[in-house]
Structures are given as structure tokens and as C-alpha cells.
Write a protein that holds these residues in place. Sequence first.
Motif, PDB file in Angstrom:
ATOM      1  N   ARG A 113      51.832  49.872  49.711  1.00  0.00           N
ATOM      2  CA  ARG A 113      52.981  50.392  48.950  1.00  0.00           C
ATOM      3  C   ARG A 113      52.649  51.713  47.979  1.00  0.00           C
ATOM      4  O   ARG A 113      51.798  51.281  47.122  1.00  0.00           O
ATOM      5  CB  ARG A 113      53.575  48.992  48.237  1.00  0.00           C
ATOM      6  CG  ARG A 113      53.965  48.033  49.261  1.00  0.00           C
ATOM      7  CD  ARG A 113      55.176  47.067  48.520  1.00  0.00           C
ATOM      8  NE  ARG A 113      54.643  46.790  47.237  1.00  0.00           N
ATOM      9  CZ  ARG A 113      54.085  45.987  46.759  1.00  0.00           C
ATOM     10  NH1 ARG A 113      53.634  44.926  47.686  1.00  0.00           N
ATOM     11  NH2 ARG A 113      53.691  45.785  45.591  1.00  0.00           N
ATOM     12  N   VAL A 114      53.350  52.576  48.208  1.00  0.00           N
ATOM     13  CA  VAL A 114      53.128  53.613  47.278  1.00  0.00           C
ATOM     14  C   VAL A 114      54.486  53.654  46.050  1.00  0.00           C
ATOM     15  O   VAL A 114      55.468  53.743  46.323  1.00  0.00           O
ATOM     16  CB  VAL A 114      53.170  54.972  47.772  1.00  0.00           C
ATOM     17  CG1 VAL A 114      53.149  56.215  46.547  1.00  0.00           C
ATOM     18  CG2 VAL A 114      51.998  55.208  48.995  1.00  0.00           C
ATOM     19  N   GLU A 115      53.903  53.404  44.804  1.00  0.00           N
ATOM     20  CA  GLU A 115      54.905  53.172  44.009  1.00  0.00           C
ATOM     21  C   GLU A 115      54.761  54.202  42.833  1.00  0.00           C
ATOM     22  O   GLU A 115      53.541  55.062  42.801  1.00  0.00           O
ATOM     23  CB  GLU A 115      54.722  51.761  43.400  1.00  0.00           C
ATOM     24  CG  GLU A 115      54.986  50.507  44.192  1.00  0.00           C
ATOM     25  CD  GLU A 115      55.386  49.145  43.393  1.00  0.00           C
ATOM     26  OE1 GLU A 115      55.127  49.125  42.282  1.00  0.00           O
ATOM     27  OE2 GLU A 115      55.711  48.273  44.164  1.00  0.00           O
ATOM     28  N   ALA A 116      55.353  54.146  41.757  1.00  0.00           N
ATOM     29  CA  ALA A 116      55.023  55.005  40.527  1.00  0.00           C
ATOM     30  C   ALA A 116      53.833  54.750  40.104  1.00  0.00           C
ATOM     31  O   ALA A 116      53.365  53.703  39.973  1.00  0.00           O
ATOM     32  CB  ALA A 116      56.225  54.912  39.626  1.00  0.00           C
ATOM     33  N   ALA A 117      53.193  55.883  39.442  1.00  0.00           N
ATOM     34  CA  ALA A 117      51.753  55.893  38.970  1.00  0.00           C
ATOM     35  C   ALA A 117      51.732  54.942  37.983  1.00  0.00           C
ATOM     36  O   ALA A 117      52.481  54.603  37.080  1.00  0.00           O
ATOM     37  CB  ALA A 117      51.267  57.311  38.480  1.00  0.00           C
ATOM     38  N   GLY A 118      50.664  53.850  38.056  1.00  0.00           N
ATOM     39  CA  GLY A 118      50.534  52.806  37.162  1.00  0.00           C
ATOM     40  C   GLY A 118      51.176  51.645  37.287  1.00  0.00           C
ATOM     41  O   GLY A 118      50.599  50.473  36.750  1.00  0.00           O
ATOM     42  N   ASN A 119      52.227  51.476  38.228  1.00  0.00           N
ATOM     43  CA  ASN A 119      52.632  50.165  38.463  1.00  0.00           C
ATOM     44  C   ASN A 119      51.694  49.130  39.052  1.00  0.00           C
ATOM     45  O   ASN A 119      51.741  47.984  38.655  1.00  0.00           O
ATOM     46  CB  ASN A 119      54.026  50.322  39.225  1.00  0.00           C
ATOM     47  CG  ASN A 119      55.308  50.897  38.785  1.00  0.00           C
ATOM     48  OD1 ASN A 119      55.105  51.114  37.358  1.00  0.00           O
ATOM     49  ND2 ASN A 119      56.439  51.002  39.286  1.00  0.00           N
ATOM     50  N   HIS A 120      51.046  49.536  40.138  1.00  0.00           N
ATOM     51  CA  HIS A 120      49.999  48.648  40.569  1.00  0.00           C
ATOM     52  C   HIS A 120      48.992  48.325  39.516  1.00  0.00           C
ATOM     53  O   HIS A 120      48.612  47.083  39.593  1.00  0.00           O
ATOM     54  CB  HIS A 120      49.394  49.199  41.747  1.00  0.00           C
ATOM     55  CG  HIS A 120      50.332  49.256  43.092  1.00  0.00           C
ATOM     56  ND1 HIS A 120      50.938  47.990  43.575  1.00  0.00           N
ATOM     57  CD2 HIS A 120      50.524  50.437  43.966  1.00  0.00           C
ATOM     58  CE1 HIS A 120      51.652  48.699  44.483  1.00  0.00           C
ATOM     59  NE2 HIS A 120      51.403  49.761  44.575  1.00  0.00           N
ATOM     60  N   ALA A 121      48.501  49.140  38.861  1.00  0.00           N
ATOM     61  CA  ALA A 121      47.621  49.026  37.816  1.00  0.00           C
ATOM     62  C   ALA A 121      48.061  47.748  36.755  1.00  0.00           C
ATOM     63  O   ALA A 121      47.728  46.993  36.149  1.00  0.00           O
ATOM     64  CB  ALA A 121      46.984  50.085  36.916  1.00  0.00           C
ATOM     65  N   ALA A 122      49.507  47.977  36.352  1.00  0.00           N
ATOM     66  CA  ALA A 122      49.992  47.198  35.519  1.00  0.00           C
ATOM     67  C   ALA A 122      50.176  45.712  35.983  1.00  0.00           C
ATOM     68  O   ALA A 122      49.699  44.614  34.997  1.00  0.00           O
ATOM     69  CB  ALA A 122      51.617  47.586  35.124  1.00  0.00           C
ATOM     70  N   THR A 123      50.294  45.525  37.352  1.00  0.00           N
ATOM     71  CA  THR A 123      50.262  44.265  37.775  1.00  0.00           C
ATOM     72  C   THR A 123      49.048  43.617  37.922  1.00  0.00           C
ATOM     73  O   THR A 123      48.730  42.258  37.567  1.00  0.00           O
ATOM     74  CB  THR A 123      50.749  44.330  39.337  1.00  0.00           C
ATOM     75  OG1 THR A 123      52.123  44.793  39.465  1.00  0.00           O
ATOM     76  CG2 THR A 123      50.477  42.930  40.098  1.00  0.00           C
ATOM     77  N   ILE A 124      47.773  44.493  38.110  1.00  0.00           N
ATOM     78  CA  ILE A 124      46.664  43.996  38.123  1.00  0.00           C
ATOM     79  C   ILE A 124      46.266  43.464  36.714  1.00  0.00           C
ATOM     80  O   ILE A 124      45.451  42.435  36.356  1.00  0.00           O
ATOM     81  CB  ILE A 124      45.705  44.985  38.730  1.00  0.00           C
ATOM     82  CG1 ILE A 124      45.814  45.237  40.082  1.00  0.00           C
ATOM     83  CG2 ILE A 124      44.007  44.308  38.548  1.00  0.00           C
ATOM     84  CD1 ILE A 124      46.078  43.946  40.941  1.00  0.00           C
ATOM     85  N   THR A 125      46.636  44.119  35.704  1.00  0.00           N
ATOM     86  CA  THR A 125      46.282  43.823  34.467  1.00  0.00           C
ATOM     87  C   THR A 125      46.822  42.514  34.017  1.00  0.00           C
ATOM     88  O   THR A 125      45.990  41.706  33.264  1.00  0.00           O
ATOM     89  CB  THR A 125      46.721  44.757  33.500  1.00  0.00           C
ATOM     90  OG1 THR A 125      46.325  46.111  33.619  1.00  0.00           O
ATOM     91  CG2 THR A 125      46.469  44.508  32.075  1.00  0.00           C
TER      92      THR A 125
END
Length: 299
Positions: A113-125
Amino acid sequence: MKTILVPIDLASSAEHTLAYANKLAVRWPAEVVLLHCHHGDEFTAEAGEKLEQQLRTLAERLRYQQLTRQDGRRIRYHYRVLSGCLHDHVQAEAARCAADLVVMSLDYIDCGRVEAAGNHAATITGLVACPVLVVPPGRRSLPTRVAFSADFSTLDLNVLPKTSALGGAFPAQLQLVQFYAPSHRPERARLKRALEKAASQLTWPDITTHLVEDEDALEGISDFCSRTQTQLLIIAPTSSATLLRFFDVCYAKTQSYHTQIPVLVIQQNEQKPTTACCARCAQQALREAQAALVLGAHI
């Protein structure tokens, strides 16, 4: 032993992420664990071996292209290829390798899934206990100017030791920045004391403090970093909603300064509301308070 966990999606930005992690691994020093989570077709042992070989090829190429031979030989790599999505595995993998830091791309693609930059990183955090360093695309050197923005008057005490532990990886000037709204001017003295107390508890080689008035702390920190040419920003959000706003697509579209530099996220415990959660709880608390008063009057 310090360990850096690097999720790799094998997209074009993965090379920049690993290059930055390599520099950290040499300076700290630390071992590097490359983690690739394969999403898509049925996962076979043969497919897993091919993906691991891709990770090895990437690591070996960057080891000798990017670093001196002596530094390149010093890094010890480990490889993990799993079937599924990163957000399903990262918590267990970070615990398994006792990761001190996760380094991932701002544009990381999870589960296809390609999402807004940083969204996946926010989830992982929100899933790992250690800090997460989010690296935007592009080659860059390790920072010489670092800013740490937080509300130091309410900062969770566990954040300061985690920040100090990273001082060896980023032995740069650290600027502690406390923002306050114009309506909070009467609290300046209290905020300044909290800022200075935090500075005294950090084992960073060079610390300066800044008390800055701005109606919006997020807008303010981007302007502050741009003005001081900060090369790494440390934040300690109190909720996932705050972190998602930090990576909001509007800031990426306008190329706000804080989206153009690496951001180190040190997660705090989510702040709990101090008010009663519902009318029933409020009534129960009132009854208990009245009972205590009656009991006290008869003692």
C-alpha cells in the motif's frame, strides 16, 4: 551490543535509508539487521533465498561504495526475510534482535500500500519500544545540528534516557526547543525551568535551550529548523494523532522543512484525560468524595 533494525522494501529510497544507517553503525558502533517483509504471491523457500540475496547484494555494494574499506569491514549485517506485512512482524523482530533503533524510509511501502509519506512510519513507531528514525529520500551526511522539540513541562521521564543513549550516534549540538502560545506568556518562568531541568538530565556534549512563542508548535518547529539549518529533528509525540499530523500530506506537498530532514521519533505514553470518561463515572466519583467527607466529619 547496539543494534539497528532497518526495514527494507527494496524500492529506490531503500538505498538512501541503508546508506544513512551504515554511517550510524560505524559511528555508534552497531550491528545492522536488514528486515524485508514480502507481501504478494505465495511465499516459498526459493523466493525467500532470492530476496535475502538481494539484501546481501545491496548491503555489500553500499558497504564498499559508500564507506572506507576499514569502516565497511567493521559493520556486521544480519538478514531477515519474512512473509507478510511489516506492521505484523516489526514488534517481534525488534524484540528478537533487541533493537536500540529502527531506521526506515519516509516513503516505506508496507503491505503493497502506497500511502502519504510518513503514514507507515507513524504506524511502526507505535508498535516498537525503541526510537524510530525516519529518513527522507536523498543522500545526506550525519548531522552537526540537532533540534529536540517537545513540551518539556509534561515530558515523560523515560524519554530523556533514550535521548541520551543516542548521543554517541549523534555527537552534535543539541537544541532543546519549547514552544508556547501567546496566551501562555504568564507560564514562561515555569516552562523555562522545565526546559533547563531537561537539559541538566541529558548527557549530550553540547546543549542549548530555546523558549519560543508560536501559536502552532508544529508550524513553529519547521520554521525554527529552517532558520537554524537543523539536520536532524527529535520529537516526542504524546499520541498517534499528533504524529500523523506531523507527517500530514499538506506538509509534504508544500515541502515543509521538517519533511526534508531525518526525524527521530521517541514515543511517549499516551496522555490520559484527567476528566471523568462519562457521566456515570463522574457521579460515582462525586458519591465517593461525599462519602469521604461524611466519614471525615465523624472521625
